[in-house]
Motif scaffolding. Sequence first.
Motif, PDB file in Angstrom:
ATOM      1  N   SER A 352       0.793  -1.228   0.000  1.00 17.44           N
ATOM      2  CA  SER A 352       0.000   0.000   0.000  1.00 17.44           C
ATOM      3  C   SER A 352       0.827   1.280   0.000  1.00 17.44           C
ATOM      4  N   ASN A 353       2.058   1.231   0.471  1.00 15.62           N
ATOM      5  CA  ASN A 353       2.840   2.455   0.613  1.00 15.62           C
ATOM      6  C   ASN A 353       4.275   2.257   0.131  1.00 15.62           C
ATOM      7  N   ALA A 354       4.853   3.354  -0.315  1.00 16.93           N
ATOM      8  CA  ALA A 354       6.282   3.402  -0.620  1.00 16.93           C
ATOM      9  C   ALA A 354       6.967   4.223   0.459  1.00 16.93           C
ATOM     10  N   SER A 355       8.138   3.787   0.879  1.00 16.00           N
ATOM     11  CA  SER A 355       8.871   4.450   1.952  1.00 16.00           C
ATOM     12  C   SER A 355      10.249   4.846   1.439  1.00 16.00           C
ATOM     13  N   ILE A 356      10.575   6.128   1.585  1.00 14.80           N
ATOM     14  CA  ILE A 356      11.867   6.658   1.149  1.00 14.80           C
ATOM     15  C   ILE A 356      12.565   7.244   2.366  1.00 14.80           C
ATOM     16  N   GLU A 357      13.704   6.684   2.731  1.00 13.16           N
ATOM     17  CA  GLU A 357      14.460   7.160   3.889  1.00 13.16           C
ATOM     18  C   GLU A 357      15.669   7.956   3.431  1.00 13.16           C
ATOM     19  N   VAL A 358      15.868   9.122   4.055  1.00  9.13           N
ATOM     20  CA  VAL A 358      17.022   9.973   3.792  1.00  9.13           C
ATOM     21  C   VAL A 358      17.837  10.018   5.073  1.00  9.13           C
ATOM     22  N   ARG A 359      19.059   9.471   5.026  1.00 13.07           N
ATOM     23  CA  ARG A 359      19.910   9.361   6.211  1.00 13.07           C
ATOM     24  C   ARG A 359      21.110  10.291   6.081  1.00 13.07           C
ATOM     25  N   ASP A 360      21.389  11.036   7.158  1.00 10.14           N
ATOM     26  CA  ASP A 360      22.612  11.840   7.193  1.00 10.14           C
ATOM     27  C   ASP A 360      23.416  11.454   8.424  1.00 10.14           C
ATOM     28  N   TRP A 361      24.645  11.927   8.478  1.00 11.45           N
ATOM     29  CA  TRP A 361      25.550  11.634   9.589  1.00 11.45           C
ATOM     30  C   TRP A 361      25.981  12.940  10.266  1.00 11.45           C
ATOM     31  N   LEU A 389      10.565  21.948   5.808  1.00 11.36           N
ATOM     32  CA  LEU A 389       9.804  20.798   6.285  1.00 11.36           C
ATOM     33  C   LEU A 389       8.321  21.110   6.399  1.00 11.36           C
ATOM     34  N   LEU A 390       8.001  22.341   6.748  1.00 14.68           N
ATOM     35  CA  LEU A 390       6.597  22.739   6.792  1.00 14.68           C
ATOM     36  C   LEU A 390       5.952  22.565   5.424  1.00 14.68           C
ATOM     37  N   LEU A 391       6.633  23.021   4.376  1.00 20.72           N
ATOM     38  CA  LEU A 391       6.118  22.868   3.018  1.00 20.72           C
ATOM     39  C   LEU A 391       6.078  21.400   2.609  1.00 20.72           C
ATOM     40  N   SER A 392       7.101  20.642   3.014  1.00 20.53           N
ATOM     41  CA  SER A 392       7.129  19.222   2.664  1.00 20.53           C
ATOM     42  C   SER A 392       5.953  18.486   3.296  1.00 20.53           C
ATOM     43  N   HIS A 393       5.690  18.759   4.581  1.00 17.58           N
ATOM     44  CA  HIS A 393       4.553  18.135   5.253  1.00 17.58           C
ATOM     45  C   HIS A 393       3.250  18.458   4.530  1.00 17.58           C
ATOM     46  N   ALA A 394       3.052  19.731   4.212  1.00 12.81           N
ATOM     47  CA  ALA A 394       1.803  20.134   3.569  1.00 12.81           C
ATOM     48  C   ALA A 394       1.636  19.469   2.208  1.00 12.81           C
ATOM     49  N   THR A 395       2.712  19.398   1.434  1.00 16.59           N
ATOM     50  CA  THR A 395       2.631  18.800   0.101  1.00 16.59           C
ATOM     51  C   THR A 395       2.340  17.311   0.177  1.00 16.59           C
ATOM     52  N   VAL A 396       3.079  16.610   1.037  1.00 15.79           N
ATOM     53  CA  VAL A 396       2.931  15.155   1.123  1.00 15.79           C
ATOM     54  C   VAL A 396       1.557  14.781   1.670  1.00 15.79           C
ATOM     55  N   GLU A 397       1.047  15.554   2.627  1.00  7.90           N
ATOM     56  CA  GLU A 397      -0.256  15.237   3.206  1.00  7.90           C
ATOM     57  C   GLU A 397      -1.381  15.402   2.193  1.00  7.90           C
ATOM     58  N   ARG A 398      -1.189  16.244   1.171  1.00  2.00           N
ATOM     59  CA  ARG A 398      -2.210  16.371   0.137  1.00  2.00           C
ATOM     60  C   ARG A 398      -2.402  15.061  -0.605  1.00  2.00           C
ATOM     61  N   TYR A 399      -1.390  14.237  -0.652  1.00  3.13           N
ATOM     62  CA  TYR A 399      -1.462  12.951  -1.344  1.00  3.13           C
ATOM     63  C   TYR A 399      -1.709  11.786  -0.381  1.00  3.13           C
ATOM     64  N   GLY A 400      -2.012  12.110   0.882  1.00  5.87           N
ATOM     65  CA  GLY A 400      -2.268  11.054   1.852  1.00  5.87           C
ATOM     66  C   GLY A 400      -1.013  10.437   2.427  1.00  5.87           C
ATOM     67  N   ALA A 415      15.119  10.922   7.897  1.00  9.93           N
ATOM     68  CA  ALA A 415      13.823  11.448   7.467  1.00  9.93           C
ATOM     69  C   ALA A 415      13.145  10.397   6.591  1.00  9.93           C
ATOM     70  N   THR A 416      11.914  10.058   6.924  1.00 11.24           N
ATOM     71  CA  THR A 416      11.170   9.029   6.189  1.00 11.24           C
ATOM     72  C   THR A 416       9.990   9.667   5.482  1.00 11.24           C
ATOM     73  N   LEU A 417       9.964   9.520   4.165  1.00  9.09           N
ATOM     74  CA  LEU A 417       8.859  10.009   3.337  1.00  9.09           C
ATOM     75  C   LEU A 417       8.014   8.807   2.929  1.00  9.09           C
ATOM     76  N   THR A 418       6.760   8.780   3.391  1.00  2.06           N
ATOM     77  CA  THR A 418       5.848   7.681   3.080  1.00  2.06           C
ATOM     78  C   THR A 418       4.771   8.184   2.137  1.00  2.06           C
ATOM     79  N   LEU A 419       4.602   7.488   1.000  1.00  2.00           N
ATOM     80  CA  LEU A 419       3.636   7.892  -0.023  1.00  2.00           C
ATOM     81  C   LEU A 419       2.723   6.722  -0.363  1.00  2.00           C
ATOM     82  N   PRO A 420       1.417   6.966  -0.498  1.00  2.00           N
ATOM     83  CA  PRO A 420       0.504   5.889  -0.899  1.00  2.00           C
ATOM     84  C   PRO A 420       0.695   5.543  -2.370  1.00  2.00           C
TER      85      PRO A 420
END
Length: 427
Positions: A352-361, A389-400, A415-420
């Motif tokens: 149901s979902n795709a998960s994209i993780e962005v890791r930094d050190w 991040l505020l803009l990222s949250h708003a954009t991603v939430e529009r797509y669920g 940082a984990t980006l989860t998209l349906p």
Amino acid sequence: MNTIVAKPASPSLENLRSLLIIRSIALLGQIGVLCYVLYSSRTTEDLWGMTASLAVLGLFTMATFWRSHQAWPVSDGEFLAQLLIDVGAWTVLMYFTGGANNPFISYYIVPLVISAAVLPWRHTWLVAVASLAAYSLLLYYYRPFPLFTPHAHMGHDSNANVHILGMWFNFLFSAGLITYFVVRMAAQLRQQEARAVAQREDQLRNDQIMAVASLAAGTAHELGTPMSTMTVLLDEMLADDELSGQAREDCELLQAQLQLCRNTLTDLTRTAELKTTTQSQPLPVDAFVAHSVDRWAVRRPNIQYQTRTLVAGKAPQIPFDPTLAQAFENLLNNAADAESERVEVSLSWDASNASIEVRDWGEGISPDLLKDIGKPIIRTSRNGLGIGLLLSHATVERYGGRVELRNAEDTGAIATLTLPLLEAGRE
């Protein structure tokens, strides 16, 4: 002159103080009963148990008064303990004053109502069971009290027993109704309040995003003229045959960066023309990640990066438009700005979902900042972590979808980006 503003007490602490007032009123009422008995009977016979119970309850009330003026948070467990102690202390007091014959036996309903309004339903059922058990025991085990049980010295009175039993059934019925319906209504009120708070935060965030969007549109329009001027100057410099090799390479790099800026402005203009998310296009999630990372890497040539796909097979599709790519690139920029020499991107998906993780050190994210990320609060720490991040949250939430941040176990942040996924992507 400095003005000291006192912080308002937390709701849980205010609830404890309200419970303290109710307990004090009940305590004063029983002290009044004791004084009346002393005045009317002119004797202290059979009053030692009531006196001792009132003294212990008074000491506990004083201890609670001291506790209510401390800054410690009041947990649900502590509030439950306060109510159960009330039930226990009241049971001892009722035992020495006629048991279920005492008209003040109905006070058991008070901690039950308080629990139903304040505590979770599991705690309320525990208070209800304790109150009902205490009431039931007091039907049979008690010390006769002349003021409330005069029939105890005159033989058995069946009418009085029927009346006491009727009071018990009334309490049982009332306790059941309160425990179920009041708890349910209180939960509905809490949910409604939580939804109202979330709507206010969303409205504030949308207002901020609209302000940023208006500023971005004006800035994009204003940047067109200076960028055109720089492009003309660079073309003239590159046309000069006497330009040195190093200078020519620098000019070509500047020309490439200018073209990238022009493409970005073109994408911004095209994105502004999209009316709704229904105009998004399906795109395989691995292509989305590869395209976005490649585009970002051009802007951040000094950052080493690595992409990994953790799931084998054909990648599913997600709804895509340029705003979604910008949201992902914001996460990449935040990772690069964390003073990390490298960034790692990991892609995975399920049904149901795709998960994209962005890791930094880098140094990670402070706990105070973590709890406010995504809310309409702009912070300036960690090299500007906030508006992106505020803009990222708003954009991603529009797509669920959703954006989650956490600190890694060793060092850095994830940082984990989860998209349906689209329905077609699950076939």
